[in-house]
Motif scaffolding. Sequence first.
Motif, mmCIF file in Angstrom:
data_model
loop_
_atom_site.group_PDB
_atom_site.id
_atom_site.type_symbol
_atom_site.label_atom_id
_atom_site.label_comp_id
_atom_site.label_asym_id
_atom_site.label_seq_id
_atom_site.Cartn_x
_atom_site.Cartn_y
_atom_site.Cartn_z
ATOM 1 N N ASN A 159 7.573 11.532 3.601
ATOM 2 C CA ASN A 159 7.953 11.604 2.188
ATOM 3 C C ASN A 159 6.932 10.907 1.289
ATOM 4 O OD1 ASN A 159 10.314 13.084 2.579
ATOM 5 N ND2 ASN A 159 11.519 11.253 3.026
ATOM 6 N N GLU A 160 6.361 9.795 1.773
ATOM 7 C CA GLU A 160 5.344 9.103 0.974
ATOM 8 C C GLU A 160 4.066 9.936 0.868
ATOM 9 O OE1 GLU A 160 4.533 5.063 1.897
ATOM 10 O OE2 GLU A 160 6.395 4.379 0.956
ATOM 11 N N ILE A 161 3.727 10.655 1.928
ATOM 12 C CA ILE A 161 2.552 11.526 1.877
ATOM 13 C C ILE A 161 2.767 12.626 0.833
ATOM 14 C CG2 ILE A 161 1.224 13.253 3.158
ATOM 15 C CD1 ILE A 161 1.652 11.522 5.670
ATOM 16 N N LYS A 162 3.952 13.197 0.822
ATOM 17 C CA LYS A 162 4.254 14.228 -0.185
ATOM 18 C C LYS A 162 4.163 13.656 -1.599
ATOM 19 C CE LYS A 162 8.276 15.794 1.161
ATOM 20 N NZ LYS A 162 9.478 16.686 1.179
ATOM 21 N N GLN A 163 4.684 12.445 -1.772
ATOM 22 C CA GLN A 163 4.617 11.797 -3.078
ATOM 23 C C GLN A 163 3.171 11.528 -3.491
ATOM 24 O OE1 GLN A 163 6.863 8.159 -3.298
ATOM 25 N NE2 GLN A 163 6.170 7.677 -5.378
ATOM 26 N N LEU A 164 2.367 11.076 -2.547
ATOM 27 C CA LEU A 164 0.961 10.787 -2.831
ATOM 28 C C LEU A 164 0.212 12.046 -3.228
ATOM 29 C CD1 LEU A 164 -1.532 9.031 -2.905
ATOM 30 C CD2 LEU A 164 -1.603 9.054 -0.406
ATOM 31 N N ARG A 165 0.509 13.141 -2.564
ATOM 32 C CA ARG A 165 -0.157 14.397 -2.892
ATOM 33 C C ARG A 165 0.209 14.881 -4.286
ATOM 34 N NH1 ARG A 165 0.515 16.737 3.204
ATOM 35 N NH2 ARG A 165 -1.665 16.509 3.850
ATOM 36 N N ARG A 166 1.411 14.520 -4.734
ATOM 37 C CA ARG A 166 1.788 14.880 -6.107
ATOM 38 C C ARG A 166 1.051 14.028 -7.136
ATOM 39 N NH1 ARG A 166 7.117 15.362 -3.768
ATOM 40 N NH2 ARG A 166 7.617 13.231 -4.442
ATOM 41 N N SER A 180 0.833 -1.212 0.000
ATOM 42 C CA SER A 180 0.000 0.000 0.000
ATOM 43 C C SER A 180 0.862 1.253 0.000
ATOM 44 C CB SER A 180 -0.934 -0.008 1.217
ATOM 45 O OG SER A 180 -1.802 -1.106 1.157
ATOM 46 N N GLY A 181 1.438 1.543 -1.146
ATOM 47 C CA GLY A 181 2.262 2.725 -1.305
ATOM 48 C C GLY A 181 1.504 3.847 -1.986
ATOM 49 N N PRO A 182 2.180 4.939 -2.305
ATOM 50 C CA PRO A 182 1.526 6.091 -2.929
ATOM 51 C C PRO A 182 0.828 5.766 -4.245
ATOM 52 C CG PRO A 182 3.689 6.705 -2.092
ATOM 53 C CD PRO A 182 3.592 5.216 -1.972
ATOM 54 N N GLN A 183 1.433 4.893 -5.081
ATOM 55 C CA GLN A 183 0.830 4.594 -6.386
ATOM 56 C C GLN A 183 -0.536 3.935 -6.242
ATOM 57 O OE1 GLN A 183 4.007 3.860 -5.545
ATOM 58 N NE2 GLN A 183 5.049 5.387 -6.830
ATOM 59 N N LEU A 184 -0.642 2.969 -5.326
ATOM 60 C CA LEU A 184 -1.923 2.281 -5.139
ATOM 61 C C LEU A 184 -2.953 3.219 -4.541
ATOM 62 C CD1 LEU A 184 -3.618 -0.288 -5.221
ATOM 63 C CD2 LEU A 184 -2.663 -0.921 -2.990
ATOM 64 N N ALA A 185 -2.582 3.937 -3.488
ATOM 65 C CA ALA A 185 -3.534 4.843 -2.839
ATOM 66 C C ALA A 185 -4.025 5.918 -3.802
ATOM 67 C CB ALA A 185 -2.887 5.474 -1.607
ATOM 68 N N ALA A 186 -3.126 6.443 -4.635
ATOM 69 C CA ALA A 186 -3.516 7.483 -5.595
ATOM 70 C C ALA A 186 -4.471 6.929 -6.640
ATOM 71 C CB ALA A 186 -2.275 8.065 -6.271
ATOM 72 N N ALA A 187 -4.200 5.726 -7.128
ATOM 73 C CA ALA A 187 -5.061 5.122 -8.140
ATOM 74 C C ALA A 187 -6.465 4.893 -7.585
ATOM 75 C CB ALA A 187 -4.458 3.809 -8.626
ATOM 76 N N VAL A 188 -6.549 4.446 -6.333
ATOM 77 C CA VAL A 188 -7.858 4.221 -5.704
ATOM 78 C C VAL A 188 -8.596 5.543 -5.540
ATOM 79 C CG1 VAL A 188 -9.023 3.442 -3.603
ATOM 80 C CG2 VAL A 188 -7.131 2.097 -4.550
ATOM 81 N N ALA A 189 -7.889 6.571 -5.076
ATOM 82 C CA ALA A 189 -8.512 7.882 -4.898
ATOM 83 C C ALA A 189 -9.031 8.429 -6.220
ATOM 84 C CB ALA A 189 -7.510 8.851 -4.267
ATOM 85 N N ASP A 190 -8.239 8.292 -7.268
ATOM 86 C CA ASP A 190 -8.648 8.808 -8.584
ATOM 87 C C ASP A 190 -9.844 8.046 -9.145
ATOM 88 O OD1 ASP A 190 -6.659 10.692 -8.522
ATOM 89 O OD2 ASP A 190 -5.276 9.582 -9.815
ATOM 90 N N ALA A 191 -10.009 6.783 -8.719
ATOM 91 C CA ALA A 191 -11.114 5.967 -9.222
ATOM 92 C C ALA A 191 -12.384 6.112 -8.378
ATOM 93 C CB ALA A 191 -10.692 4.501 -9.269
ATOM 94 N N GLY A 192 -12.330 6.934 -7.328
ATOM 95 C CA GLY A 192 -13.528 7.183 -6.535
ATOM 96 C C GLY A 192 -13.599 6.447 -5.215
ATOM 97 N N GLY A 193 -12.557 5.677 -4.881
ATOM 98 C CA GLY A 193 -12.509 5.021 -3.582
ATOM 99 C C GLY A 193 -11.649 5.811 -2.621
#
Length: 357
Positions: A52-59, A23-36
Amino acid sequence: MSSALTDLCRYPIVQAPMAGGASGPQLAAAVADAGGLGFLAAGYKTADGVYNEIKQLRRLTGGPFGVNLFMPQPALADPSAVEVYRHQLAGEAAWYETPLGDPDSSGDDGYEAKVAILLEDPVPAVSFTFGCPTRDTLDAFAKAGTYTIVTVTSAEEAQAAQWAGADAVCAQGVEAGGHQSTHRDDPQADHTGTGLLTLVTQVRETVQIPIVATGGLMRGSQIAAVLAAGADAAQLGTAFLICPESGAHLLHKQALTNPLFVRTELTRAFSGRPARGLVNRFVREHGPYAPAAYPQVHYLTTGLRQAAAKAGDAQGMALWAGQGHRMARELPVGELIELLIDELEAARAALSMRSPR
């Protein structure tokens, strides 16, 4: 869904925070973008690493997301049990040509430092595993505008979370992959967990706050079932583990649908706490002898698990998986969530057709 949860995600789908790299930034971002609602797993990471991962996720996304924290664990009552287990694992260390780890590496997982970071630079949601924070901590997050979710495995734990001031609880059934998030690790209670539908019903009759249901959920029809039972949203972990955006090791992803791994079980073999994973050689040989010693056993076996992965040996890895692992679908996150929602709506429509008028 409750209005607060609706603000966090368009669909009633939460991605479980799976520690260990999945569960890194890439997975969390993809879920957020898909509506979850995507989650970063902060467990086993340094406070700076989480920041640092939070900053990456926000990007990567402008959508809401959450961060999961592990609660500090009580002092180990019997350190000698860990030493006995260390001797048992000596053969594994020789086989993988790697030393066993230091069992006393970290008992609190940097909890206070991570809380401080999340209060100074708030995120939309924070969830907690292995216990319930104090009222002062939950109040501080409320003042920061952060939605708090406490993972529970019983109605009693849910009630304690509500009393402490949590915004919601995540009811975790025994079917769930990875660690059981009991608030007290009692070896006498091993293999006595409650199934998800029963647990959701018990928790719904005990607390008034929203419920996120988790444990073995792989299809939209199962999401419909837990929503009908009283949950406000469903949390899926193993279903996302196989997605390309997941940071899980390739061998772990492949094992989920490999006919060689026919079942899961709860084991203390890798971490000293009950966790559900695919049954492999390591689980069979060491599970019956592993002590109730978390996180000491986790740190003891860290090098072994890493060496097994490097050697391409899934038989020595912690292959966390829920009971529905064979139903995993290798799809990008966006396609998987779209399919889950289609299945959810189809299940609701079918139920409506069968309902007496």
